[in-house]
Design an enzyme around this catalytic site. Structure first.
Site, PDB file in Angstrom:
ATOM      1  CG  MET A  81      -1.811  -1.282   1.262  1.00  0.00           C
ATOM      2  SD  MET A  81      -2.785  -1.578  -0.236  1.00  0.00           S
ATOM      3  CE  MET A  81      -4.142  -0.463   0.066  1.00  0.00           C
ATOM      4  CG  HIS A 103      -6.537  -1.815  -8.112  1.00  0.00           C
ATOM      5  ND1 HIS A 103      -6.140  -1.007  -7.064  1.00  0.00           N
ATOM      6  CD2 HIS A 103      -7.756  -1.361  -8.493  1.00  0.00           C
ATOM      7  CE1 HIS A 103      -7.067  -0.098  -6.838  1.00  0.00           C
ATOM      8  NE2 HIS A 103      -8.057  -0.294  -7.690  1.00  0.00           N
TER       9      HIS A 103
END
Ligand code: GAR
Length: 196
Positions: free
Chosen positions: A98, A117
């Site tokens: 992240m 994703h």
């Protein structure tokens, strides 16, 4: 040997799915490929314990200890490249990592950097993908494996999985349904890349 370095920030279930698939699909023998290191930007990342149990080298680089995004990415590049004798891992795999990466980092691993994703790109780049899909009334959601370019959550699509949005879904139930599919498509997309 094609060395693979996986970057995580949390639970690491995609990383674990890749490691397990590499074992059962005999990547070492068939493709000359192996996962050599798992690197996290968070010391508490659950996936680190799994990687250690598998005998894979692990490292933690806490991004808050660096004065800038560039300084962190430079240290991360050095750590990644340390795990390959030629300093050129065949693949750098983002699996729930992240962090927004600098253009310099992306350029350094051009053609060798992939991400998963949790949306059907190009829809819902960025964060909170499942809640945003619910808010829009989407009837389908999913995940995308793609090459990484300097633009966030863009780049050539390598694989996608679609799941239905079901009545009563919350962001959590939808995320769990998508995640089971991530575990299937990510290892297979990497295998296709490794097989050339
Ligand atoms: C996965 O759903 C992955 O697609 C997502 O984080 C989760 C990590 O789970 N990635 C992103 O949101 C990247 N922007 P995991 O740590 O159990 O693999």
């Amino acid at each position: 040997m094609k060395n693979i370095v996986i970057l995580i920030s949390g639970g690491g279930s995609n990383m674990a799915a890749i490691v397990r698939h590499a074992q059962t699909a005999h990547w070492k023998q068939r493709l000359g490929a192996q996962v050599v290191a798992v690197i996290s930007n968070k010391a508490g990342a659950g996936g680190l314990a799994f990687a250690r149990e598998q005998g894979i080298a692990t490292a933690v680089l806490d991004h808050t200890a660096y004065p800038s995004r560039e300084a962190f990415d430079a240290a991360l590049m050095a750590e990644i490249d340390r795990h390959d004798p030629q300093g050129q891992p065949a693949l750098v795999v983002l699996a729930g990592f992240m962090r927004i990466l600098t253009p310099g980092f992306v350029a350094h691993y051009a053609g060798r950097l992939v991400n998963i994703h949790p949306s059907l790109l190009p829809a819902f780049t960025g964060l909170n993908t499942h809640q945003r899909a619910l808010d829009e009334g989407c009837q389908f959601a999913g995940a995308t494996v793609h090459r990484v370019t300097p633009e966030l959550d863009h780049g050539e699509i390598l694989a996608q999985a679609v799941v239905p949005v079901l009545p009563g879904d919350s962001a959590d139930t939808l995320a769990a349904r998508v995640l089971t599919q991530e575990h299937l498509i990510y290892p297979r997309a990497l295998e296709r890349l490794l097989a050339g």
